[in-house]
Every structure is written in structure tokens, then in C-alpha cells.
Design a protein around this motif. Structure first.
Motif, short mmCIF file in Angstrom:
data_model
loop_
_atom_site.label_atom_id
_atom_site.label_comp_id
_atom_site.label_asym_id
_atom_site.label_seq_id
_atom_site.Cartn_x
_atom_site.Cartn_y
_atom_site.Cartn_z
N GLN A 1 62.78 118.84 110.25
CA GLN A 1 61.89 118.00 111.06
C GLN A 1 62.58 117.61 112.38
O GLN A 1 61.97 117.63 113.44
CB GLN A 1 61.55 116.75 110.24
N THR B 1 57.37 114.97 104.69
CA THR B 1 58.23 115.54 105.73
C THR B 1 57.81 116.94 106.20
O THR B 1 57.90 117.23 107.38
CB THR B 1 59.70 115.61 105.22
N SER C 1 62.02 106.86 107.65
CA SER C 1 61.40 107.63 108.74
C SER C 1 60.30 108.55 108.21
O SER C 1 59.25 108.70 108.84
CB SER C 1 62.45 108.42 109.51
N ARG D 1 56.06 108.41 109.06
CA ARG D 1 55.22 109.55 109.48
C ARG D 1 54.06 109.75 108.51
O ARG D 1 52.93 110.02 108.91
CB ARG D 1 56.05 110.82 109.56
N ARG E 1 50.87 107.10 108.45
CA ARG E 1 49.95 106.89 109.57
C ARG E 1 48.57 107.33 109.10
O ARG E 1 48.39 108.48 108.65
CB ARG E 1 50.40 107.72 110.78
#
Lengths: 272, 356
Positions: A172, A194, B269, B273, B276
Motif C-alpha cells: 500500500q 489494505t 491506518s 482507510r 470510510r
């Protein structure tokens, strides 16, 4: 040894699961059309390889912590396809490895794919990189490789444990298009968060058949679905019997679990 | 057909035959009842067959090391891009292999000393048991008195060697030990000196009964254990052990922990993502995650007392159902894949994938 692993019931179940598979493989080999539903993650495999070729960046494919097992063989079908495409598009392929036994097989498959693509001269044995047999040493090696090589697409297929998020985050961070597939349900949420596309559980096994359209694989995939249907049927019948037994305990049946557990000796000594 | 093609054909057939037979063996070993396997003699051979597979696996481990030297050695020799990283890796590999090998040898020499005493202990048991039974046909044993004399002779020699070694340890070791270990060393060494004196003073005449012989054997065993404890104290403060601990616990374990700790940051993190809200699915996932998180923390009391029960239901019912569905699907697919591998249906298809 010394432990009774199996019973006649297990043998019957095995035959019940494998029978439809053999039948449908034979049908597929005779040329009959086998329908396979669309899987978005598998469609993305070709897209990811194409993206790497356009960007002029390497393609990475790792089998994670997979040892020599059926999971590895499922991954090899996809690896073969990825290596073939990478060779045709002249993209660099990197295959980081955790297990040395699996590595030998992986190297053979990648070499064969380059040969099939008539690009054997482009095959670099050093692209199959053994990193470490230690989980986090492997993860750190993989991270370093992703950052140094700036890969354009990354495929994470196989068995993964706690390092799954570290691997996927590394891809990523360098902006790689990632397709992940794991048979361990615990790691699926990390990949969903991810990776761009995630194949869940048996989709990993199906991906090779979907990509190759090879009759044997398509037949066995269709057979698998019938085996699963049989499994669901057993669950429903078992649930019904359990419900009946709890409502009418005086007229209870032997449930399926009990029938399956009858030992071999019950065949010649009589069912207890 | 060309010779190479014929060779390849035979090679493929041989691989298929071996794969099929190996698969058949493990299938039947799993399926058949123990009584049948014992009748067929499979039970007796099973451990040897399993060892064979371990040996093959161990041989493959060398492939990993060869690959590391091939990939990174080439980079270093030809000064290719990022060769310094490869150099660091190979240096680390060689250092760790050397230090681990030396550490293993040092550890081995410690246990070997104890083994000598243990062997003498076993010899005493053999003397007693042989005297009470008739020897096997064709086997000539020396008389009991001769064997006892040899036992005493070997015990004296070993005790004297231990005494010399203990003198060296007493001169050099205490200053390197921490106070509590030093006290322990003094206690063990004085006990060992007493035992050495007793063993050296022992004569064959004192071992007149079987019970006395066996008792002497036990005494030798205990002496060996005591001696090993002292040697281990010396080994624990040796340079090689310190270097090994520095490499393994100081570097390897710490670096592994550092990598693992990255997960804490990455989970945050990745969660940002993933959560959302862009689709209905991501909204549902967000809601489920919110309920599970709120049900986990003490703060739930200010919102609703039912949140822990909701959290529990989400984890135990929909979550477990999905987990089981994935596992059942993967298990059946794995079974089918294993079946294809067993009959070598799969291996052929890699190089002949029509869809390419």
C-alpha cells in the motif's frame, strides 16, 4: 499411530464429497461447458499485471507462510498465470519466499511459465528470493523488497498469519495494486482493509481454474460446489434431527454425528 | 521420440508413481483401523517412514541457504544496486551460523561430561542384571569381579579428571559469577569434592552385594548431574554464550518484536482507510465495528447497558457463522486439491494452462 483416525462413516463422506468431483472432471474433459461465476478479485489479476507493465514496475507474488500443501498447489496455478503474463509483458517478477521446500517448487513453476511464454532467456532464478523462515524476518525482508523495487502490483496468495497486515501495508505504501487471497479467515479482515481486491477462503482454490479455464480444474470446481451442497444438506438434516430429538426425546433418532463415529469394529461386531 | 523426451516421460511417470504410492500410504494409514495396520506391519514401520519425510524436508532447508548465497552473493561480488544490504545480510547469516554452531558444540561438551558418569551408572545396572541371568548364546561375558574392577578403575579415572577440571573452575570461575551464583558454586563444588574423594576411595571389595553396586551406580549418576551443573555455570558466563545471547536475544528477538509492534500503527491506518463510508457494505462494517468496540470498553455504560450483549452476539453468531462457512468451503476445496495432487491431475496442468 495408535489412534483410530477414521471410521466407515468418514470413508462414506469422503466418497460422497469426491464422487461429484470425479464425475464433473470427466464431463469437463469430454468438452462439456462448465459455468464458473465471475470473481472480481480474479479479474483484477490481469488488470494488476497490465498496470505493472504500463508503469514499467515489477510484479511481486508471495505465497506467504505456505508450506508444501494443497494451498500451495492452489497458489501455483495463479503464480503460473502471473509469471506467464509477466514474461509476455516483459515485466520483472519477484517471488519472495518463506519456505525453502516451497521455494524449489515455485522456481520450477516460474521457469515453466517463462518457457511457455517463449521468454526463457528472461527468466532470472534470482527473482525467486528466499527471505527467511522466521515470520517477522520474512515480513521485514518483504517490506524492504517492496520499497526498494517499487513494485507496481503485488499478489499475496496462500497462508498468512500476523504478518499479513505488515506485508499488505508495505504494498500500500508504495502504491501497488494488490490482490490478496487467504484461506485463514482470521487474516481476511486485514486484507480487506489494505488490499485492493481480496479473495476469501475457497476463492483462492477457484482462482486458478477461473484464470486457466483448464477443464480438469473447472470440473473439480463445479464438483466442489456439489460437495458443498451435500455438506449443507447434512447440516440441515442434522439440525432437523437435533430439533426432533429435543422436542420428542422419547422417540429420539441417532444423529448423524453418532452414525459417523461408529468404529470399524461395529461392522463385524454389530452397531451398538 | 527423442531420447530427452523419453527420459522426461519416464521422469514424469516415476514422479506420478511415487506421489500416488505416498498418497495411498497416508490415506490408508488414516483410514484403516489400528488392528489392521498392526496385522499388516504398518504400525511398526510408520515411525521410520515419518522420519524419512523429515529427512527430505531437512535437505530442502539447505536450498534456502544456497538461494541466499546465490542471490545476495552475486549482488555483493558484482557490486549491484543495494549490494550493501546484501553484504549486511550475508555477514549476519555467517555470524549467526558460526556463533550458533560454536554455542551448540560448547553445550554438547557440557552434557558429554555428564554422559560419561551416566554410562558408568548404566554399567552398574548391566553388571547386576547380567549376573542374575544366563548370557545369550555366543556371548561371553567377563566374570563379575573383573567387571567390577573395570568399573572402579574407570570411576577413579573419571573422578580424577573431574577433580582437575574442578581445580581449574575454582581458580577462574567464581570471580566471573554474580554473588548468589557464586554461593551456589561454592556449595556445589564442595559437594563435588566430597563425592570425588568417596569415588577415589572406593574399592571393588566394598561392592559385595547387588544393592551396593546399584547404589554406587546411582551415586555416580548424581555426581555427573552435579558436575554438569558446575560446567553449565561456566558455560553460561563463557564468551560464546554471551555472543550468542547478544545475537539471538539482543538482536533477533528484539528486531522481531519491533516488526510485530508495527502492527499497532498499521491496524490504525488500515482501519482508517477501510472505515470510510463509501458503500452500504462499508457502512454495515463500520456499524458492526463500532458496536463491537463500544461493547468492549467501559464507556458503554454511559450509552447502553446492552452493548456488551450486542457485541457478544455479533462475535458469536454472524461472525462465527461466516468463519465456519469460510472454513467449510476452504476445507472441501483443500480436500479436492489434495485428491488432484494424489492422482497427479494438478501437477500436469501448470505448464499446460489453456487459458493463457
Amino acid at each position: 499411530m495408535g489412534v483410530e483416525h477414521s471410521t466407515p462413516g468418514i470413508l462414506l463422506l469422503l466418497l460422497g464429497f469426491l464422487g461429484p468431483v470425479v464425475f464433473l472432471i470427466r464431463r469437463a474433459c469430454r468438452g462439456e461447458e462448465i459455468y464458473v461465476k465471475r470473481i472480481a478479485g480474479v479479474d483484477a489479476v490481469n488488470e494488476a499485471i497490465g498496470r505493472s507493465a504500463e508503469l514499467g514496475k515489477p510484479v511481486s507474488f508471495t505465497t506467504g507462510l505456505t508450506s508444501v500443501s494443497p494451498v500451495l498447489y492452489a497458489c501455483l496455478g495463479v503464480l503460473s498465470h502471473v509469471a506467464y503474463r509477466a514474461a509476455r509483458f516483459r515485466s520483472k517478477l519477484i517471488v519472495p519466499q518463506y519456505n525453502p521446500e516451497a521455494m524449489a517448487i515455485v522456481e520450477d513453476v516460474v521457469r515453466d511459465s517463462y518457457r511457455d511464454a517463449r521468454r526463457i532467456s528472461a527468466f532470472d532464478p534470482q527473482s525467486i528470493v528466499f527471505l527467511s523462515e522466521s515470520q517477522f524476518a520474512f515480513a521485514s525482508g518483504y517490506m524492504g523488497l517492496m520499497h526498494r523495487e517499487k513494485v507496481g502490483s503485488a499478489f499475496l496468495f496462500g497462508y498468512f498469519a500476523a504478518e499479513s497486515l505488515i506485508l499488505a501495508e508495505a504494498g500500500q505504501q508504495v502504491g501497488a495494486l494488490q490482490v490478496a487471497a487467504s484461506v485463514s479467515p482470521e487474516q481476511v479482515p486485514f486484507f480487506i482493509c489494505t488490499a485492493d481486491y481480496t479473495l476469501i477462503g475457497e476463492e483462492l482454490y477457484a482462482s486458478s481454474a477461473y484464470l486457466s479455464r483448464e477443464p480438469i480444474q473447472l470440473g473439480s470446481l463445479a464438483g466442489q460446489d456439489i460437495a458443498k451442497l451435500l455438506f449443507v444438506l447434512l447440516i440441515v438434516v442434522g439440525s432437523l434431527i437435533a430439533t426432533w430429538n429435543s422436542i420428542f426425546p422419547e422417540a429420539a433418532f441417532s444423529n448423524l454425528g453418532t452414525l459417523i463415529r461408529y468404529p470399524w469394529s461395529s461392522l463385524w461386531e454389530g452397531v451398538p | 521420440m527423442k531420447s530427452a523426451e523419453v527420459d522426461e516421460s519416464y521422469r514424469k511417470r516415476a514422479i506420478r508413481a511415487v506421489t500416488f504410492l505416498a498418497g495411498l500410504y497416508f490415506f490408508l494409514e488414516f483410514l484403516l483401523p489400528e488392528s489392521v495396520l498392526q496385522t499388516l506391519g504398518v504400525s511398526a514401520a510408520h515411525s521410520h517412514i515419518s522420519t524419512g519425510f523429515i529427512v527430505v524436508g531437512t535437505m530442502a532447508f539447505g536450498l534456502g541457504i544456497i538461494n541466499l548465497f546465490r542471490v545476495h552473493g552475486t549482488k555483493v561480488v558484482f557490486r549491484r544496486k543495494d549490494w550493501a544490504f546484501s553484504f549486511a545480510l550475508l555477514t549476519g547469516l555467517i555470524c549467526m551460523m558460526t556463533v550458533t554452531g560454536l554455542d551448540w558444540l560448547s553445550g554438547l561438551s557440557v552434557t558429554e561430561k555428564n554422559a560419561e558418569y551416566r554410562n558408568l551408572g548404566l554399567f552398574t545396572e548391566a553388571i547386576v542384571s547380567d549376573a542374575g541371568s544366563s548370557p545369550e548364546e555366543g556371548r561371553v561375558l567377563p566374570p563379575k569381579q573383573v567387571r567390577l574392577a573395570k568399573l572402579i578403575e574407570a570411576s577413579h579415572r573419571l573422578a580424577q579428571e573431574t577433580g582437575s577440571s574442578l581445580d581449574v573452575l575454582t581458580d577462574a570461575l567464581p570471580s566471573q559469577l554474580k554473588p548468589e551464583k557464586r554461593a551456589l558454586f561454592q556449595q556445589f563444588s564442595s559437594q563435588l569434592r566430597g563425592r570425588i574423594t568417596t569415588i577415589v576411595a572406593m574399592t571393588p571389595q566394598e561392592l559385595s552385594s547387588d544393592e551396593e553396586i546399584l547404589s554406587f551406580g546411582r551415586y555416580l549418576n548424581e555426581t555427573g548431574v552435579l558436575y554438569e551443573k558446575l560446567l553449565r555455570m561456566d558455560y553460561d558466563v563463557s564468551l560464546i554464550k554471551k555472543v550468542y545471547l547478544f545475537f539471538f536475544e539482543g538482536l533477533f528477538v528484539s528486531l522481531g518484536s519491533a516488526m510485530f509492534s508495527l502492527l499497532g500503527v498499521y491496524i490504525a491506518s488500515a482501519a482508517y482507510r477501510a472505515f470510510r463510508i463509501k458503500t452500504v457494505e462499508s457502512f454495515l462494517m463500520m456499524m458492526a465495528a463500532l458496536l463491537v468496540m463500544l461493547g468492549q470498553i467501559p464507556f458503554y455504560e454511559y450509552i447502553s447497558g446492552d452493548l456488551p450483549a450486542v457485541r457478544q452476539w455479533l462475535l458469536e453468531v454472524p461472525n462465527t457463522a461466516a468463519f465456519r462457512a469460510i472454513k467449510i468451503g476452504a476445507a472441501i476445496a483443500g480436500l479436492v486439491m489434495a485428491f488432484r495432487m494424489w492422482f497427479s491431475i494438478e501437477s500436469e496442468s501448470f505448464s499446460q494452462q489453456g487459458g493463457k
